[in-house]
Design an enzyme around this catalytic site. Structure first.
Site, PDB file in Angstrom:
ATOM      1  CG  MET A  23       1.975   5.621  -1.839  1.00 42.21           C
ATOM      2  SD  MET A  23       0.693   5.088  -2.998  1.00 42.21           S
ATOM      3  CE  MET A  23       0.094   3.657  -2.109  1.00 42.21           C
TER       4      MET A  23
ATOM      5  CG  PHE B 157       8.085   0.717   2.759  1.00 40.86           C
ATOM      6  CD1 PHE B 157       7.968   0.102   1.526  1.00 40.86           C
ATOM      7  CD2 PHE B 157       7.277   0.282   3.800  1.00 40.86           C
ATOM      8  CE1 PHE B 157       7.053  -0.924   1.323  1.00 40.86           C
ATOM      9  CE2 PHE B 157       6.365  -0.739   3.610  1.00 40.86           C
ATOM     10  CZ  PHE B 157       6.242  -1.353   2.364  1.00 40.86           C
ATOM     11  CE  LYS B 158       3.515  -0.420   2.058  1.00 42.87           C
ATOM     12  NZ  LYS B 158       2.179  -0.686   2.518  1.00 42.87           N
ATOM     13  CG  ASP B 159       5.937   8.617   2.445  1.00 41.15           C
ATOM     14  OD1 ASP B 159       4.747   8.819   2.191  1.00 41.15           O
ATOM     15  OD2 ASP B 159       6.421   8.735   3.582  1.00 41.15           O
TER      16      ASP B 159
ATOM     17  CB  THR C  20      -0.745   1.323   1.619  1.00 45.25           C
ATOM     18  OG1 THR C  20       0.276   0.334   1.521  1.00 45.25           O
ATOM     19  CG2 THR C  20      -1.233   1.646   0.218  1.00 45.25           C
TER      20      THR C  20
END
Length: 452
Positions: free
Chosen positions: A114, A109-111, A142
């Site tokens: 980011m 989910f960090k994409d 992350t």
């Protein structure tokens, strides 16, 4: 729009400067001076594609970037996701949904945040004619997402601290096998909290930060949290109207940034009924929302390593609102937490939250149970969210990572290890990492020697 520090001792900044600065100079976290009211607007956004919805939301905050430029930045940020819906909402039954947040470049989910942050950095470098050095700490996903957002971007270097031996082998390979000259994976002795503490100290050194043009990539960066607000809104708008009224977002979290994004959306006037904070055995947030006490304990390595955190940095943003936007009180509470590792809240509004806790012994059992019941495979972090689903509510579980990133745990649970072609390639590439002690001096010496 201007952005202020939770601790009240830093000058307000515009969006681009707040993003470039990351951590406020007074040690606080940036927040919008005034949150927009979406109560008369959110319904107009139903039916928008993910990138278009993101643009409409972010432009309310990024008022110093031209609309055409911002639209292109957002478009680029979601072009490498491998699902047509970017964040598909999957119905497991009439009262259980999964929001799949693992279709980005690093399968986590960090994409979502980011990729946007990386393109904002690239825009700033080009516009200002300056290089930027990005420093972050990670408990797993992350770091990989940040690295892949900045791979090969001109005028940038990225330094990611991670606890050596405490991330999954595939997570480490995603950080250390890129072959990119502007990527530095720093494997430190100790825990993620040790890495995060060093990072905050470094960003508190204004002279060093300015000299080396440092910017933060952790969820202390406001752009991260704002970008994550979007997938809550995207999912909620897809629910049937009757389901919206009973919806509870169930969020695997350790650092509080993910669930904070949804709660901020509610504060902006989107009537999301509530949130469940789902922790692993590092349960500081579970204890906070069940007892009202914030008490730091020792980190226990777990099968859900991205949540192996005992100092939830984004809690400070929530605290700011809990304390009536009283920056002096925020400074007092944060000082007490730093000194004693504990703070007891006498008047703590937990009405929007419930919480659950999941041990390592339970994770494989839950993975197997979800597979049997729904024919659906979840990773260890998402499994924590399935620990306790309320039968009276419509549960929207945030699936934070692809199960293919944790083959050993999945194999233990169901007897077969899932594979992903993108991850299979990593096993053939050389690991390049730099081992360092978790000391500020060792880290700053390395950054200064390799900064662009």
């Amino acid at each position: 729009m201007r952005f202020i520090s939770t601790r009240g001792l830093a000058e307000p900044l515009g969006f681009s400067d707040a993003v470039a600065t990351g951590l406020a100079p007074d040690g606080g976290l940036f927040l919008p001076e005034t949150l927009p009211d979406l109560s008369a607007q959110w319904a107009q956004w139903a039916g928008l594609g993910y990138a278009e919805l993101c643009y409409e939301f972010i432009k309310l905050f990024a008022t110093d970037i031209s609309p055409d430029t911002l639209r292109e930045i957002v478009r680029k940020s979601y072009q490498h996701f491998d699902h047509a819906q970017t964040a598909p909402l999957v119905a497991l039954d009439s009262s259980t949904y999964v929001l799949e947040l693992f279709h980005g470049p690093t399968l986590a989910f960090k994409d979502f945040a980011m990729q946007l942050l990386g393109n904002l950095y690239e825009h700033q470098c080009a516009q200002r004619g300056e290089s930027i050095n990005v420093l972050g700490a990670t408990s797993g996903d992350t770091g990989a997402a940040a690295i892949h957002a900045l791979l090969g971007k001109p005028g940038t270097a990225i330094f990611i601290l991670y606890p050596d031996g405490r991330v999954s082998p595939l997570q480490e390979r995603q950080m250390t096998c890129t072959g990119a000259d502007n990527v530095f994976a720093l494997a430190i002795d100790g825990s993620f909290d040790d890495a995060q503490a060093a990072l905050k100290t470094i960003f508190g050194d204004t002279a060093f930060r300015l000299k080396n043009r440092l910017s933060a990539v952790n969820s202390i960066n406001l752009a991260r949290v704002l970008a994550q607000c979007v997938y809550y809104l995207y999912a909620w708008l897809q629910l049937p109207s009757e389901a919206r009224e009973r919806a509870e977002f169930v969020v695997p979290t350790g650092n509080f940034g993910n669930v904070l994004a949804g709660w901020l959306l509610r504060r902006m006037g989107v009537p999301i009924p509530g949130f469940k904070v789902a922790t692993n055995q590092n349960d500081i947030l579970y204890r906070l929302f069940t007892t009202g006490e914030y008490r730091v304990a020792e980190v226990q390595p777990s099968l859900a390593p991205s949540m192996d955190i005992q100092v939830a940095s984004n809690f400070e943003r929530f605290l700011y609102y809990q304390l009536g936007s009283d920056a002096a009180k925020v400074r007092e509470v944060m000082a007490a937490c730093a000194k004693d590792g504990v703070y007891r809240f006498e008047d703590f509004d937990r009405s929007a939250f419930s919480a659950s806790r999941c041990t390592d012994a339970e994770i494989p059992e839950i993975i197997a149970r979800v597979r049997r019941r729904y024919g659906y495979l979840v990773d260890p972090h998402t499994a924590c969210a399935f620990k306790e689903l309320s039968p009276e509510k419509v549960s929207v579980v945030l699936a934070t990572a692809s199960p293919t990133k944790f083959p050993e745990t999945i194999g233990e649970a169901i007897g077969a290890e899932p594979k992903h072609p993108r991850l299979e390639v990593l096993g053939k590439l050389p690991i390049v990492k730099h081992r360092l002690p978790a000391s500020v001096k060792a880290i700053t010496d390395f950054v200064e020697a390799h900064a662009v």
